[in-house]
Write an enzyme that holds these catalytic residues in place. Structure first.
Site, PDB file in Angstrom:
ATOM      1  N   ASN A   5      -6.054  11.602   2.181  1.00  0.00           N
ATOM      2  CA  ASN A   5      -5.334  10.356   1.941  1.00  0.00           C
ATOM      3  C   ASN A   5      -3.827  10.567   2.053  1.00  0.00           C
ATOM      4  O   ASN A   5      -3.298  10.750   3.129  1.00  0.00           O
ATOM      5  CB  ASN A   5      -5.750   9.790   0.578  1.00  0.00           C
ATOM      6  CG  ASN A   5      -5.479   8.318   0.447  1.00  0.00           C
ATOM      7  OD1 ASN A   5      -4.383   7.850   0.711  1.00  0.00           O
ATOM      8  ND2 ASN A   5      -6.478   7.555   0.032  1.00  0.00           N
ATOM      9  N   GLU A  65       0.794  -1.230   0.000  1.00  0.00           N
ATOM     10  CA  GLU A  65       0.000   0.000   0.000  1.00  0.00           C
ATOM     11  C   GLU A  65       0.823   1.275   0.000  1.00  0.00           C
ATOM     12  O   GLU A  65       0.462   2.254  -0.635  1.00  0.00           O
ATOM     13  CB  GLU A  65      -0.940  -0.004   1.210  1.00  0.00           C
ATOM     14  CG  GLU A  65      -2.162   0.905   1.057  1.00  0.00           C
ATOM     15  CD  GLU A  65      -1.889   2.371   1.326  1.00  0.00           C
ATOM     16  OE1 GLU A  65      -2.655   3.216   0.837  1.00  0.00           O
ATOM     17  OE2 GLU A  65      -0.907   2.681   2.028  1.00  0.00           O
ATOM     18  N   ASN A  82      -4.546   7.512   7.908  1.00  0.00           N
ATOM     19  CA  ASN A  82      -4.293   6.888   6.612  1.00  0.00           C
ATOM     20  C   ASN A  82      -2.813   6.950   6.257  1.00  0.00           C
ATOM     21  O   ASN A  82      -2.187   5.942   5.954  1.00  0.00           O
ATOM     22  CB  ASN A  82      -5.148   7.569   5.540  1.00  0.00           C
ATOM     23  CG  ASN A  82      -5.077   6.889   4.191  1.00  0.00           C
ATOM     24  OD1 ASN A  82      -4.028   6.833   3.566  1.00  0.00           O
ATOM     25  ND2 ASN A  82      -6.201   6.354   3.730  1.00  0.00           N
ATOM     26  N   HIS A 107      -3.202  -0.518  12.075  1.00  0.00           N
ATOM     27  CA  HIS A 107      -4.622  -0.664  12.417  1.00  0.00           C
ATOM     28  C   HIS A 107      -4.865  -1.989  13.138  1.00  0.00           C
ATOM     29  O   HIS A 107      -5.524  -2.884  12.601  1.00  0.00           O
ATOM     30  CB  HIS A 107      -5.495  -0.579  11.164  1.00  0.00           C
ATOM     31  CG  HIS A 107      -5.361   0.691  10.405  1.00  0.00           C
ATOM     32  ND1 HIS A 107      -5.740   1.915  10.916  1.00  0.00           N
ATOM     33  CD2 HIS A 107      -4.879   0.946   9.159  1.00  0.00           C
ATOM     34  CE1 HIS A 107      -5.509   2.866  10.018  1.00  0.00           C
ATOM     35  NE2 HIS A 107      -4.981   2.303   8.947  1.00  0.00           N
ATOM     36  N   HIS A 150      -0.207   0.463   7.205  1.00  0.00           N
ATOM     37  CA  HIS A 150      -0.851   1.307   6.191  1.00  0.00           C
ATOM     38  C   HIS A 150       0.209   2.281   5.666  1.00  0.00           C
ATOM     39  O   HIS A 150       1.195   1.863   5.075  1.00  0.00           O
ATOM     40  CB  HIS A 150      -2.054   1.998   6.833  1.00  0.00           C
ATOM     41  CG  HIS A 150      -3.067   2.521   5.877  1.00  0.00           C
ATOM     42  ND1 HIS A 150      -4.332   2.903   6.264  1.00  0.00           N
ATOM     43  CD2 HIS A 150      -3.021   2.755   4.550  1.00  0.00           C
ATOM     44  CE1 HIS A 150      -5.014   3.329   5.222  1.00  0.00           C
ATOM     45  NE2 HIS A 150      -4.232   3.270   4.171  1.00  0.00           N
ATOM     46  N   ASP A 209      -4.159   8.976  -4.452  1.00  0.00           N
ATOM     47  CA  ASP A 209      -3.882   8.243  -3.218  1.00  0.00           C
ATOM     48  C   ASP A 209      -2.584   8.753  -2.598  1.00  0.00           C
ATOM     49  O   ASP A 209      -2.495   9.902  -2.206  1.00  0.00           O
ATOM     50  CB  ASP A 209      -3.845   6.739  -3.516  1.00  0.00           C
ATOM     51  CG  ASP A 209      -4.099   5.883  -2.290  1.00  0.00           C
ATOM     52  OD1 ASP A 209      -3.452   6.111  -1.261  1.00  0.00           O
ATOM     53  OD2 ASP A 209      -4.932   4.953  -2.362  1.00  0.00           O
ATOM     54  N   ASN A 210      -1.550   7.940  -2.545  1.00  0.00           N
ATOM     55  CA  ASN A 210      -0.306   8.341  -1.886  1.00  0.00           C
ATOM     56  C   ASN A 210       0.577   9.203  -2.786  1.00  0.00           C
ATOM     57  O   ASN A 210       0.607   9.024  -4.010  1.00  0.00           O
ATOM     58  CB  ASN A 210       0.474   7.110  -1.434  1.00  0.00           C
ATOM     59  CG  ASN A 210      -0.197   6.411  -0.270  1.00  0.00           C
ATOM     60  OD1 ASN A 210      -0.725   7.064   0.624  1.00  0.00           O
ATOM     61  ND2 ASN A 210      -0.197   5.088  -0.279  1.00  0.00           N
ATOM     62  N   ILE A 242       3.425   4.869   5.536  1.00  0.00           N
ATOM     63  CA  ILE A 242       4.733   4.872   6.200  1.00  0.00           C
ATOM     64  C   ILE A 242       5.499   6.139   5.843  1.00  0.00           C
ATOM     65  O   ILE A 242       5.224   6.793   4.835  1.00  0.00           O
ATOM     66  CB  ILE A 242       5.582   3.637   5.829  1.00  0.00           C
ATOM     67  CG1 ILE A 242       5.917   3.622   4.333  1.00  0.00           C
ATOM     68  CG2 ILE A 242       4.880   2.347   6.236  1.00  0.00           C
ATOM     69  CD1 ILE A 242       6.872   2.501   3.930  1.00  0.00           C
TER      70      ILE A 242
END
Length: 359
Positions: free
Chosen positions: A224, A53, A168, A134, A115, A269-270, A117
């Site tokens: 996010n 992820e 997140n 989580h 999740h 997203d990231n 980092i």
């Protein structure tokens, strides 16, 4: 009169439903299909089958990867197996992944669910790895010290706080200091679901230090990814369901001031930041419906954006990679190192590519 009132209420209800349905389709980009953008030499990373992820590449080419995320409402191919942190040395000709062992008497490996980092390197070149975790659907931030010779992580501390309810992603700004995105306001899974589907835009960003914890930005429709510019002056925040990346100016007292926003036709997203050029590399979901409502016959696509000169009046946005899910499902992150790109996914595989000369 009663019938007229009932009919009016029914009409208002139907109008509200239609409006909510239209908003949902827009936010989740349900009609989006990708146009493939290929790279010259891509290979799936052996040993990654259940998600990658988030990832971060150190200046020396070592890449940390969070693997095995179990996220409510998202597919998992191995829901009973704990997550892990992987390491890749991108200086190798054919890099392979190695699972980092985790030491520390108080850390529960059986509930590890990593999740987002982020890393921080201090003046003595000690590398600290912060991991959003989580356990049992809660949110914590785990602080580790990277022990390169032993290929291990020493667990130092677990961070919990009421202003970190649904973390997140994080970006480290000190050995125990970070900004964190909370993708939901609520903690309860039922309320989280309503919050997301109604588009309440109540998610927020928290600044954390041992002596100071506060909300520094809010009003996001699923905050996010988060990252920081190489000079430390600007913070970038991805708003997934609004399809935006926000640029904030960071001040000496850690407050953030909104500077600008960029709009996209994809769910961002990231965010990774090239430490040399300052370019942003963003893992994206072209069609969010396929991520949150998984169908193996119609899998989620993958897309990577490169954003150059984001602070200028006309940033350059390029689709660096796009694929319909046949090879790679649900891209969440991408980062580059010496002409190579590593792409991670929320629950699927990871891809390692050579960048074309155009990139």
């Amino acid at each position: 009169m009663a019938k007229l009132t009932a009919l009016t209420l029914l009409g208002l209800g139907l109008a509200l439903f239609d409006g909510q349905k239209s908003s949902f389709q827009t936010r989740f980009n349900v009609h989006r299909e990708v146009t493939p953008v290929e790279l010259p030499n891509c290979n799936l990373v052996k040993g990654i089958d259940n998600g990658s992820e988030d990832l971060e590449i150190l200046p020396n080419g070592l890449a940390f990867i969070s693997a095995g995320l179990k996220y409510p409402g998202i597919m998992s191919f191995d829901p009973d197996k704990p997550g892990k942190i992987l390491l890749m040395d991108l200086n190798e000709k054919d890099p392979v992944v190695l699972e980092l062992s985790i030491t520390g008497s108080t850390f529960d490996l059986s509930s590890f669910n990593p999740h987002g980092i982020s890393t921080f390197t201090d003046e003595d070149n000690i590398v600290y790895l912060m991991v959003v975790n989580h356990p049992d659907s809660k949110s914590t931030v785990e602080l580790f010290k990277f022990q390169e010779k032993e290929k291990s992580l020493l667990h130092l501390k677990t961070i919990r706080h009421k202003l970190l309810p649904s973390v997140n992603d994080i970006v480290a700004v000190g050995p125990e200091h970070f900004y964190a995105t909370n993708d939901h306001y609520f903690i309860d899974p039922y309320l989280k679901s309503w919050e997301m589907h109604l588009g309440l835009a109540w998610s927020f960003v928290t600044y954390y230090s041992p002596n100071d914890v506060r909300v520094v930005a809010e009003g996001f429709d699923f905050a996010n990814g988060i990252n920081i510019s190489p000079d430390g002056k600007y913070v970038y925040i991805a708003e997934l369901l609004a399809h935006k990346i926000h640029v904030y100016e960071k001040h000496a007292n850690w407050t953030l001031t909104p500077l600008k926003s960029l709009d996209f036709n994809t769910l961002v997203d990231n965010i990774s930041v090239d430490p040399v050029t300052g370019d942003l590399w963003v893992g994206c979901h072209p069609n969010g419906m396929r991520i949150f409502y998984y169908d193996p016959k119609n899998p989620p696509a993958s897309e990577v954006l490169r954003i150059q000169d984001i602070l200028s009046k006309e940033p350059k946005v390029t689709v660096a990679y796009a694929e319909n899910g046949t090879v790679l499902q649900g891209s969440t992150v991408a980062a580059v190192y010496k002409g190579k790109m590593l792409v991670g996914t929320v629950f699927h595989k990871a891809l390692y590519c050579e960048l074309s000369q155009a990139n």
